[in-house]
Design an enzyme around this catalytic site. Structure first.
Site, short mmCIF file in Angstrom:
data_model
loop_
_atom_site.label_atom_id
_atom_site.label_comp_id
_atom_site.label_asym_id
_atom_site.label_seq_id
_atom_site.Cartn_x
_atom_site.Cartn_y
_atom_site.Cartn_z
N THR A 1 -3.96 -7.70 11.18
CA THR A 1 -4.81 -7.07 10.15
C THR A 1 -6.24 -7.57 10.29
O THR A 1 -6.47 -8.74 10.61
CB THR A 1 -4.24 -7.30 8.73
OG1 THR A 1 -5.14 -6.74 7.77
CG2 THR A 1 -3.98 -8.76 8.42
N CYS B 1 4.88 11.31 -8.23
CA CYS B 1 4.59 12.48 -9.07
C CYS B 1 3.46 12.11 -10.02
O CYS B 1 3.57 11.15 -10.79
CB CYS B 1 5.83 12.90 -9.84
SG CYS B 1 5.47 14.30 -10.93
N HIS C 1 0.82 -1.22 0.00
CA HIS C 1 0.00 0.00 0.00
C HIS C 1 0.85 1.27 0.00
O HIS C 1 0.37 2.33 0.37
CB HIS C 1 -0.96 0.00 1.20
CG HIS C 1 -2.07 -1.01 1.07
ND1 HIS C 1 -2.87 -1.40 2.13
CD2 HIS C 1 -2.53 -1.70 0.00
CE1 HIS C 1 -3.75 -2.30 1.71
NE2 HIS C 1 -3.56 -2.51 0.42
#
Ligand code: BJW
Length: 233
Positions: free
Chosen positions: A176, A117, A109
């Protein structure tokens, strides 16, 4: 545990909780303080870039106030001492695995300390703020965004991860909730290919039923114990 030769580990926010980084879905977690649609989607960024840049600038700065815990350190020890193949995949955007000593971490992630950019698509290491629209180090356009994967975007290195899931003998999920795909589906992928599946979490996750075993407790205790087990100490 000592007999496994190919291991894939998936970590989530729970492994960094005891270091002082908020998880997402717990009481008082990040998603109680912020609307997901506002700060973790491309649409939210297009609507209000200042809000999003500020959200990630604050979290990047906060990394300076936290340190890795025994769970991160134990996984680094495993990387150093395990003689088989190991892939450590984290959903976390913090750098605590690296600071705990892990040299090979796949951040599916993205990372807080990286900028993406939107003009030239280059990823650059980034340690400061983005709110003042600094130029991209490569193309000089003032179009940087946090290099994190938002809802609706493709996580990084999925081909490599699925290949490892197809061939691993042991899949271990740590801290998680199993609420976010595709990571939440890794256990089923690994299990369908014959891997043993182990969950280490504070509480049963949404995908607990897919694991052969769930050990419940804090990561700072469970992970070092499990690593000792694997290394046959
Ligand atoms: C402890 C502890 C302690 C606490 N010790 N434990 C069905 C199939 C496929 C996709 C979808 C689907 N349905 C919907 C989708 C799309 C969507 C999705 O999953 N939505 C859900 C809401 C259902 N997914 C996407 O859009 C993803 N992209 C995608 O799917 O692309 C297409 C594709 C398809 C198939 C293959 C490949 C690609 C992108 C998802 C991006 C997620 N981004 C975020 C934000 C990142 C940037 C940021 O940090 O701001 O990632 S959201 C957030 O959730 C963050 C986390 O990495 C992620 C997971 O959270 P995590 O780590 O599990 O944290 P928590 O808080 O949920 O849980 C913490 C756990 O720790 C709890 O269980 C605690 O109990 C435990 N715990 N203390 C041990 N001390």
């Amino acid at each position: 545990m000592a007999e496994f030769k190919r291991i894939v580990i998936l970590t989530g926010a729970g492994i960094s909780a005891e270091s002082g980084i908020d998880t997402f879905r717990s009481a008082g977690g990040l998603w109680e303080q912020h609307r997901v649609e506002d700060v973790a989607t491309p649409e939210g960024f297009a609507r209000n870039p200042n809000l999003v840049l500020n959200f990630y600038d604050m979290r990047r700065a906060a990394l300076g106030n936290v340190a890795p815990n025994p769970a991160h350190e134990a996984l680094a020890r495993l990387e150093r001492e395990f003689s088989g193949e190991l892939l450590l995949v984290t959903q976390n955007v913090d750098d605590l695995h690296e600071r705990g000593g892990s040299a090979r971490v796949l951040h599916m992630h993205g990372e807080l300390k990286s900028a993406l950019c939107t003009s030239c698509e280059t990823r650059s290491p980034w340690l400061t703020t983005m709110i003042e629209r600094p130029p991209c180090p490569v193309c000089r356009a003032p179009t940087l965004r946090p290099d994190v994967v938002w809802f609706g975007e493709m996580p990084y290195q999925m081909g490599r991860i699925y290949h490892a899931l197809e061939t691993c003998e042991l899949f271990v999920s740590i801290g998680t909730s199993g609420a976010v795909y595709p990571a939440a589906g890794f256990v089923q992928e690994a299990r369908a290919n014959g891997a043993q599946c182990l969950e280490l979490n504070l509480e049963r996750s949404e995908g607990s039923r897919f694991f052969h075993e769930s050990r419940l407790g804090p990561a700072s205790v469970l992970v070092p114990e499990w690593v000792e087990d694997v290394l046959g100490c």
